[in-house]
Design a protein around this motif. Structure first.
Motif, PDB file in Angstrom:
ATOM      1  N   LYS A 218      58.558   4.008  28.362  1.00 40.30           N
ATOM      2  CA  LYS A 218      59.283   2.771  28.030  1.00 40.30           C
ATOM      3  C   LYS A 218      60.758   2.769  28.465  1.00 40.30           C
ATOM      4  CE  LYS A 218      56.247   1.820  24.096  1.00 40.30           C
ATOM      5  NZ  LYS A 218      56.168   1.532  22.642  1.00 40.30           N
ATOM      6  N   LYS A 219      61.142   3.701  29.327  1.00 43.25           N
ATOM      7  CA  LYS A 219      62.503   3.701  29.868  1.00 43.25           C
ATOM      8  C   LYS A 219      62.449   3.672  31.381  1.00 43.25           C
ATOM      9  CE  LYS A 219      65.170   5.868  26.154  1.00 43.25           C
ATOM     10  NZ  LYS A 219      66.123   6.957  25.813  1.00 43.25           N
ATOM     11  N   ASP A 220      63.472   3.044  32.003  1.00 42.39           N
ATOM     12  CA  ASP A 220      63.511   2.923  33.459  1.00 42.39           C
ATOM     13  C   ASP A 220      64.233   4.105  34.087  1.00 42.39           C
ATOM     14  OD1 ASP A 220      62.156   0.562  33.426  1.00 42.39           O
ATOM     15  OD2 ASP A 220      63.917  -0.712  33.679  1.00 42.39           O
ATOM     16  N   TYR A 221      63.721   4.526  35.248  1.00 45.13           N
ATOM     17  CA  TYR A 221      64.306   5.615  36.035  1.00 45.13           C
ATOM     18  C   TYR A 221      64.216   5.243  37.507  1.00 45.13           C
ATOM     19  CZ  TYR A 221      63.584   8.133  31.661  1.00 45.13           C
ATOM     20  OH  TYR A 221      63.609   8.505  30.351  1.00 45.13           O
ATOM     21  N   ILE A 222      65.026   5.914  38.317  1.00 48.94           N
ATOM     22  CA  ILE A 222      64.932   5.753  39.773  1.00 48.94           C
ATOM     23  C   ILE A 222      64.778   7.135  40.390  1.00 48.94           C
ATOM     24  CG2 ILE A 222      66.197   5.163  41.882  1.00 48.94           C
ATOM     25  CD1 ILE A 222      67.451   2.840  40.382  1.00 48.94           C
ATOM     26  N   VAL A 223      63.753   7.295  41.219  1.00 47.38           N
ATOM     27  CA  VAL A 223      63.566   8.545  41.948  1.00 47.38           C
ATOM     28  C   VAL A 223      63.890   8.289  43.418  1.00 47.38           C
ATOM     29  CG1 VAL A 223      61.076   8.128  42.280  1.00 47.38           C
ATOM     30  CG2 VAL A 223      62.001  10.460  42.473  1.00 47.38           C
ATOM     31  N   ILE A 224      64.647   9.197  44.007  1.00 51.64           N
ATOM     32  CA  ILE A 224      65.096   9.056  45.397  1.00 51.64           C
ATOM     33  C   ILE A 224      64.278   9.980  46.285  1.00 51.64           C
ATOM     34  CG2 ILE A 224      67.056   9.305  46.973  1.00 51.64           C
ATOM     35  CD1 ILE A 224      68.889   8.838  44.541  1.00 51.64           C
ATOM     36  N   ASP A 225      63.582   9.403  47.234  1.00 50.20           N
ATOM     37  CA  ASP A 225      62.793  10.183  48.192  1.00 50.20           C
ATOM     38  C   ASP A 225      63.603  10.334  49.469  1.00 50.20           C
ATOM     39  OD1 ASP A 225      60.935  11.407  49.737  1.00 50.20           O
ATOM     40  OD2 ASP A 225      59.476   9.772  49.727  1.00 50.20           O
ATOM     41  N   THR A 226      63.793  11.564  49.908  1.00 48.85           N
ATOM     42  CA  THR A 226      64.622  11.818  51.093  1.00 48.85           C
ATOM     43  C   THR A 226      63.777  12.240  52.292  1.00 48.85           C
ATOM     44  OG1 THR A 226      64.933  14.126  50.484  1.00 48.85           O
ATOM     45  CG2 THR A 226      66.538  12.555  49.663  1.00 48.85           C
ATOM     46  N   ALA A 227      62.491  11.893  52.274  1.00 50.30           N
ATOM     47  CA  ALA A 227      61.587  12.453  53.277  1.00 50.30           C
ATOM     48  C   ALA A 227      61.571  11.704  54.602  1.00 50.30           C
ATOM     49  CB  ALA A 227      60.164  12.492  52.720  1.00 50.30           C
ATOM     50  N   GLY A 228      62.275  10.580  54.721  1.00 50.55           N
ATOM     51  CA  GLY A 228      62.170   9.767  55.927  1.00 50.55           C
ATOM     52  C   GLY A 228      62.615  10.479  57.190  1.00 50.55           C
ATOM     53  N   MET A 229      61.728  10.609  58.168  1.00 48.11           N
ATOM     54  CA  MET A 229      62.042  11.196  59.468  1.00 48.11           C
ATOM     55  C   MET A 229      61.889  10.090  60.504  1.00 48.11           C
ATOM     56  SD  MET A 229      62.640  14.421  58.830  1.00 48.11           S
ATOM     57  CE  MET A 229      62.244  15.706  57.655  1.00 48.11           C
ATOM     58  N   ARG A 230      62.943   9.852  61.266  1.00 47.29           N
ATOM     59  CA  ARG A 230      62.929   8.673  62.123  1.00 47.29           C
ATOM     60  C   ARG A 230      62.327   8.916  63.502  1.00 47.29           C
ATOM     61  NH1 ARG A 230      67.716   8.616  60.114  1.00 47.29           N
ATOM     62  NH2 ARG A 230      68.813   8.919  62.068  1.00 47.29           N
ATOM     63  N   LYS A 231      62.461  10.107  64.032  1.00 47.97           N
ATOM     64  CA  LYS A 231      61.852  10.375  65.336  1.00 47.97           C
ATOM     65  C   LYS A 231      61.727  11.878  65.530  1.00 47.97           C
ATOM     66  CE  LYS A 231      65.925  10.500  68.318  1.00 47.97           C
ATOM     67  NZ  LYS A 231      66.548   9.975  69.524  1.00 47.97           N
ATOM     68  N   LYS A 232      60.998  12.293  66.542  1.00 52.89           N
ATOM     69  CA  LYS A 232      60.798  13.709  66.846  1.00 52.89           C
ATOM     70  C   LYS A 232      60.381  14.469  65.584  1.00 52.89           C
ATOM     71  CE  LYS A 232      64.475  13.713  70.332  1.00 52.89           C
ATOM     72  NZ  LYS A 232      65.759  14.318  70.738  1.00 52.89           N
ATOM     73  N   GLY A 233      59.395  13.901  64.865  1.00 49.78           N
ATOM     74  CA  GLY A 233      59.054  14.421  63.551  1.00 49.78           C
ATOM     75  C   GLY A 233      58.880  15.921  63.478  1.00 49.78           C
ATOM     76  N   ARG A 234      58.098  16.490  64.385  1.00 50.10           N
ATOM     77  CA  ARG A 234      57.840  17.927  64.299  1.00 50.10           C
ATOM     78  C   ARG A 234      59.099  18.739  64.563  1.00 50.10           C
ATOM     79  NH1 ARG A 234      51.878  19.026  66.973  1.00 50.10           N
ATOM     80  NH2 ARG A 234      50.693  17.831  65.436  1.00 50.10           N
ATOM     81  N   ILE A 235      59.937  18.247  65.469  1.00 50.76           N
ATOM     82  CA  ILE A 235      61.186  18.968  65.756  1.00 50.76           C
ATOM     83  C   ILE A 235      62.054  18.982  64.509  1.00 50.76           C
ATOM     84  CG2 ILE A 235      63.325  18.943  67.110  1.00 50.76           C
ATOM     85  CD1 ILE A 235      61.743  17.767  69.419  1.00 50.76           C
ATOM     86  N   TYR A 236      62.139  17.838  63.841  1.00 53.47           N
ATOM     87  CA  TYR A 236      62.941  17.776  62.621  1.00 53.47           C
ATOM     88  C   TYR A 236      62.422  18.780  61.594  1.00 53.47           C
ATOM     89  CZ  TYR A 236      65.605  13.551  63.704  1.00 53.47           C
ATOM     90  OH  TYR A 236      66.477  12.647  64.241  1.00 53.47           O
ATOM     91  N   GLU A 237      61.103  18.793  61.415  1.00 53.94           N
ATOM     92  CA  GLU A 237      60.523  19.654  60.399  1.00 53.94           C
ATOM     93  C   GLU A 237      60.721  21.125  60.736  1.00 53.94           C
ATOM     94  OE1 GLU A 237      56.541  18.311  60.083  1.00 53.94           O
ATOM     95  OE2 GLU A 237      57.121  16.334  59.382  1.00 53.94           O
TER      96      GLU A 237
END
Length: 434
Positions: A218-237
């Protein structure tokens, strides 16, 4: 948050400029070319405005295997940045490496400021104008050694930044931080699918994070996901320290940070580095060991893991651990209570009378050690801040505070007021000071 990156050939002074901007010695400075191999990150504050700063390794004119790795990391930094500081050596002519970097930056289409370092007198200003040949309109002289030109640079870098309210005290914001592939996004998805959780539409997005509003008990929260990879996904990982920049931005916007560790892989040094940024930022902290379903003997391994965590993270002994599985949702119910606990303690306010009672009892039990015939006297203590809690001690001479006694006082405060999950700050002030 705006992101600025430093790029240039070896030995032009990028690390010195980085340290001037963040006002601490974090980059490694040695005369050996190419010593800064990994990007290093920091937060710069100027006139109540903040931006992220990335330092990169020096790029040579020729190409070898080592240089290829540095170039890849530099490209990641360039892609992440809003503004690029192209650092050059004002005592040298434009080199092949400078031209190579110029070509990279022209392709990026990003805002570029050419910093001509080592310009510390009027005679050397003559060298400045030759650097306009690189083809960028904005060329600025600086001297990292003599701290010249940095106010003008900071004014320029922050002129388009608005003063932001990162706290957003009305609602608890928390994020998952950690290395790539430890299960940060999976944990978020598992958490949002819990029976007691009601998920609403996305509350807001930034370039590199997604804020999801949900209701828990019954309470509001915000969770921040930082997983966004914009390009060259495997290189980033594959570039492990890339995760640190995303973590830094999420940390700055959160009240509580959950460091996620992979139970199958164990703890590595980089986990400590990521956690230290949350500690330095004064945020509430929880450690979540994910992929607990991969553990063969949960009861026996739990004891081993707790001991290992206490050893690895002995610099933050106040942090609580949870052991969860995003895949099976096992023990997931233990996570949110610890996040809430860390938030509440990070915001906790303690009555001055109670605080003084605890400190005076602590002093009576164990008085401060004497130094050259003088002994520390504590007259009064009060809480002077939250997020994290800050306590100011009025004393006879703050130079008499030994680090071991400061730790003793911190432990007594934590024991008395159950301040788990949050760093606290102890400040000592001479009674005679205004």
């Amino acid at each position: 948050m705006k992101t600025v990156c430093l790029i240039g050939k070896p030995n032009v002074g990028k690390s010195s400029i980085f340290n001037r901007l963040i006002k601490e010695k974090k980059s490694i400075i040695l005369s050996e070319p190419g010593i800064t191999r990994d990007r290093i990150y920091g937060i710069v504050t100027h006139n109540n405005k903040k931006f992220s700063l990335i330092d990169t390794g020096g790029i040579h004119g020729d190409t070898d295997n080592f240089d290829k790795d540095i170039i890849m990391q530099a490209e990641l930094a360039i892609d992440e940045a809003d503004t690029i500081l192209f650092v050059t050596d004002g005592l040298e002519n434009i080199a092949d490496a400078d031209k190579k970097i110029r070509n990279m930056l022209k392709k990026s289409g990003k805002e570029v400021i050419v910093l001509v370092n080592k310009i510390d007198n009027e005679k050397r200003l003559d060298n400045l104008y030759s650097f306009y040949e690189l083809g960028f309109a904005n060329v600025m002289p600086v001297s990292a050694e003599h701290n010249l030109g940095f106010k003008e640079l900071l004014d320029l870098l922050t002129q388009d930044i608005k003063e932001e309210d990162y706290a957003n005290e009305d609602i608890l914001k928390f994020c998952f931080i950690g290395r790539p592939n430890v299960g940060k996004s999976s944990l978020i998805n598992a958490l949002l699918n819990e029976e007691r959780v009601i998920v609403s539409d996305i509350a807001g997005t930034t370039r590199d994070a997604i804020d999801t509003r949900f209701t828990y008990d019954k309470k509001d929260y915000i969770v921040i996901d930082t997983a966004g990879m914009r390009k060259k996904g495997r290189i980033y990982e594959n570039v492990e320290k890339y995760s640190l920049l995303r973590s830094l931005k999420a940390i700055e916007r959160s009240n509580v940070c959950v460091l996620v560790i992979d139970a199958a892989e164990g703890i590595i040094e980089h986990d400590k580095h990521i956690l230290s940024y949350a500690q330095e930022a004064g945020k509430g902290i929880v450690i979540a060991v994910n992929k607990w379903d991969t553990v063969k003997d949960p009861n026996e391994d739990l004891k081993k893991w707790k001991k290992e965590l206490e050893v690895y993270f002995k610099f933050v002994p106040y942090i609580n651990f949870v052991f969860v599985s995003a895949k099976t949702k096992k023990r997931l119910s233990t996570l949110m209570p610890e996040v809430i606990n860390a938030y509440e303690n990070n915001h906790k306010e303690i009555k001055t009378s109670l605080l003084n009672d605890v400190i005076m009892d602590a002093v009576n039990m164990h008085e401060p050690p004497s130094y050259k015939g003088k002994r520390l006297k504590i007259y009064f203590v009060s809480q002077t801040g939250i997020c994290p809690p800050k306590f100011t001690f009025n004393v006879n001479n703050k130079n008499l505070v030994h680090f071991s006694y400061e730790r003793y006082l911190e432990n007594k405060i934590r024991e008395s007021f159950a301040l788990t999950g949050t760093p606290i700050i102890l400040q000592f002030k001479n009674k005679s000071d205004k």
